[in-house]
Write an enzyme that holds these catalytic residues in place. Sequence first.
Site, PDB file in Angstrom:
ATOM      1  N   ASP A 269     -13.557  13.774  -3.183  1.00 13.47           N
ATOM      2  CA  ASP A 269     -13.805  15.073  -3.798  1.00 13.47           C
ATOM      3  C   ASP A 269     -14.973  14.936  -4.786  1.00 13.47           C
ATOM      4  OD1 ASP A 269     -13.413  17.738  -4.287  1.00 13.47           O
ATOM      5  OD2 ASP A 269     -11.504  17.525  -5.319  1.00 13.47           O
TER       6      ASP A 269
ATOM      7  N   THR B 247     -12.520  15.514 -10.316  1.00 11.35           N
ATOM      8  CA  THR B 247     -11.159  15.403  -9.776  1.00 11.35           C
ATOM      9  C   THR B 247     -10.904  13.978  -9.275  1.00 11.35           C
ATOM     10  OG1 THR B 247     -11.657  16.096  -7.519  1.00 11.35           O
ATOM     11  CG2 THR B 247     -11.217  17.845  -9.092  1.00 11.35           C
TER      12      THR B 247
ATOM     13  N   GLY C 256      -1.307   0.025  18.236  1.00  8.41           N
ATOM     14  CA  GLY C 256      -1.849  -0.782  19.339  1.00  8.41           C
ATOM     15  C   GLY C 256      -2.786  -1.901  18.932  1.00  8.41           C
TER      16      GLY C 256
ATOM     17  N   ASP D  67      -3.324   4.494  -1.558  1.00  9.92           N
ATOM     18  CA  ASP D  67      -4.129   5.023  -0.450  1.00  9.92           C
ATOM     19  C   ASP D  67      -4.385   6.509  -0.703  1.00  9.92           C
ATOM     20  OD1 ASP D  67      -5.363   5.641   1.874  1.00  9.92           O
ATOM     21  OD2 ASP D  67      -3.750   4.970   3.197  1.00  9.92           O
TER      22      ASP D  67
ATOM     23  N   LYS E 190       0.867  -1.190   0.000  1.00  3.00           N
ATOM     24  CA  LYS E 190       0.000   0.000   0.000  1.00  3.00           C
ATOM     25  C   LYS E 190       0.901   1.236   0.000  1.00  3.00           C
ATOM     26  CE  LYS E 190      -1.969   1.890   3.650  1.00  3.00           C
ATOM     27  NZ  LYS E 190      -1.995   3.347   3.737  1.00  3.00           N
TER      28      LYS E 190
ATOM     29  N   LYS F 198      -7.367   7.975  -0.492  1.00  3.69           N
ATOM     30  CA  LYS F 198      -8.518   8.434   0.299  1.00  3.69           C
ATOM     31  C   LYS F 198      -9.325   9.464  -0.503  1.00  3.69           C
ATOM     32  CE  LYS F 198      -6.688   7.235   4.852  1.00  3.69           C
ATOM     33  NZ  LYS F 198      -5.242   6.979   4.730  1.00  3.69           N
TER      34      LYS F 198
END
Length: 271
Positions: free
Chosen positions: A106, A110, A229, A101, A69, A103
């Site tokens: 928009d 775009t 964690g 990645d 990734k 994310k």
Amino acid sequence: MPRTVYYVPADYTNEASSVSFRDRIQAAAIRNRTRTILALDLEDHDPSRLMRKSREVLEAAKDCICAVKINRQLVLGLGLKTVADSILKPATDLSLPAIMDAKLNDVGHTNEFMARTYFDAGFDAVIASPTAGWENGLDSVFEIARSGNKGVLLLTYMSNPGAEAFYSLRARNGDGGEKPVFEIMTRLAMEWEAQGVVVGATQPKIISRVRQLVGPTMPIYSPGVGAQGGKPGEAVDAGATYLIVGRAIYASPDPKTAALSVRAAPDPAPV
Ligand code: O7M
């Protein structure tokens, strides 16, 4: 919750263009007996050192991972062409799918440009946020992905402690009922036929709920193992299919051993 069952599609030929992203990553998981996706998030202000370090980590971990990734920070540091030549090409040669990645979040034109550019560079899947919605939001991204056998994964519940403020918020959607935002997003991922959802490994209860909603076959991608964690075994037991792991591997003095230990932790033989 039973562990997710992998299968090899009968028509799997190792030809990227004829096999879906979902089947390609599954085939790599079976081949390398791992659920681990390497998040190659290294940082260095010197691009040639950044490229060398990234390649070294990929080379060290290649047999213990099922995909790589890439975050926007590596694209910013190296440029897309260098990422394509120095990371995506070797990953493809190793039959390891590459996930961008991005994310994406928009308006349509775009998002469409970014998805097309990443896919043309050689990425096999992009990550998008369902908050953009379908019409003139993510519709074109799914369309481009579908036409090229690429994947779209939707961010459904983030791994950081602050994620709760938004993803657990209760909201009213079309059917009039009130639900947490992550459940609404999970249903959108199913409706839009996403090839997976991203749910933080730090949130095993949320993973269990998402697994309940999506059923046994939709892949759940879980970041946040190790440095944040999250426990690999807990995430997998809750229903995670793949674990996205960055610092626990690339910041280790011995990335191969680190990748091997993540692989061994949740399930030594996941297939
Ligand atoms: O293992 P780490 O903590 O070093 O890195 C985690 C990786 O997962 C890093 O690449 C993040 O961008 C990503 N990630 C999260 O840490 N939390 C999330 O909620 C979502 C992601 C992610 O991959 O989103 C698609």
